[in-house]
Design an enzyme around this catalytic site. Structure first.
Site, PDB file in Angstrom:
ATOM      1  CG  PHE A  31      -1.731  -1.249   1.347  1.00  0.00           C
ATOM      2  CD1 PHE A  31      -2.698  -1.628   0.416  1.00  0.00           C
ATOM      3  CD2 PHE A  31      -1.455  -2.110   2.394  1.00  0.00           C
ATOM      4  CE1 PHE A  31      -3.385  -2.826   0.557  1.00  0.00           C
ATOM      5  CE2 PHE A  31      -2.133  -3.306   2.540  1.00  0.00           C
ATOM      6  CZ  PHE A  31      -3.097  -3.666   1.618  1.00  0.00           C
ATOM      7  CB  SER A  32       4.370   2.011   0.035  1.00  0.00           C
ATOM      8  OG  SER A  32       4.992   1.066  -0.819  1.00  0.00           O
ATOM      9  CD  GLU A 101       3.586  -7.578  -6.317  1.00  0.00           C
ATOM     10  OE1 GLU A 101       4.336  -7.779  -5.341  1.00  0.00           O
ATOM     11  OE2 GLU A 101       2.516  -6.957  -6.229  1.00  0.00           O
ATOM     12  CB  CYS A 157       0.653   3.740  10.390  1.00  0.00           C
ATOM     13  SG  CYS A 157       0.125   2.556  11.648  1.00  0.00           S
ATOM     14  CB  CYS A 192       1.159   0.429  14.679  1.00  0.00           C
ATOM     15  SG  CYS A 192       0.647   2.000  15.406  1.00  0.00           S
TER      16      CYS A 192
HETATM   17 ZN    ZN Z   1       1.248   3.383  13.566  1.00  0.00          ZN
END
Ligand code: ZN
Length: 199
Positions: A31-32, A101, A157, A192
């Site tokens: 997701f970057s 990929e 995040c 996280c």
């Molecule tokens: Zn975070």
């Protein structure tokens, strides 16, 4: 490469070169925007009428068999390779080779990319730099050593909004390769990210 030209412009300037190939790596967490950035660069080359060939690993059929597709649904036609040894024959006499990929390819990809650059081609490789445990995902680390240009893409995040450099698996699978998107993974920051309990 032209001295004194800002990094973002290097690809534009460098793309004019005829005899010298090089390797660019685009890497980061899920997701970057890695595939988005790869597609952006390949499109720029196509607009300049350069001959482009795009390779993805045959294992990755999440969205399409014959395209690379970003999470935001941009796409560009591609051909699938079962392993890295097929790539040299596939690319023919194109000027630009895109590989998406890359972490799903074997370590032979490093030599293949070096060979392609040696042949005078611009090689743009995108892939995950770390697996779901936060461990370097070969052959990306080796490719980073060989690359002339490196672009690290950073996600946000999904827990707290900090820059996210880790891919958190939110399903229980322990396979290193588990194809999926928002149902199986989240982008997480250092604080996280919770490495899986491997005991
Ligand atoms: Zn975070």
């Amino acid at each position: 490469m032209v001295r004194g030209v800002p990094l973002g412009l290097q690809e534009v300037v460098a793309a004019r070169g005829k005899s010298c190939g090089w390797i660019e790596v685009i890497c980061g967490s899920m997701f970057s925007g890695k595939t988005e950035e790869l597609i952006r660069r390949l499109r720029r080359a196509q607009i300049a009428k350069q001959n482009v060939e795009i390779i993805k690993p045959a294992i990755d059929v999440r969205y399409s068999n014959d395209h690379i597709v970003s999470h935001n649904q941009q796409k560009i036609p591609s051909i699938s390779a079962k392993d890295s040894s097929e790539i040299i024959d596939m690319v023919g006499d194109c000027e630009v080779v895109g590989i998406d990929e890359a972490q799903f390819f074997d370590n032979g990809l490093v030599d293949v990319c070096k060979k392609l650059a040696q042949m005078g081609k611009r090689v743009i490789v995108a892939g995950l730099d770390k697996d779901y445990r936060g461990v370097p995902f070969e052959p990306i680390p080796q490719l980073l050593c060989e690359a002339e240009y490196i672009c690290k893409t950073v996600a946000i995040c999904m827990e707290c909004g900090n820059p996210a450099n880790f891919t958190q698996r939110i399903s229980a699978s322990k396979e290193r390769v588990l194809l999926g998107a928002t149902d199986s993974y989240e982008a997480r920051c250092r604080a996280c990210f919770e490495p899986p309990d491997e005991k």
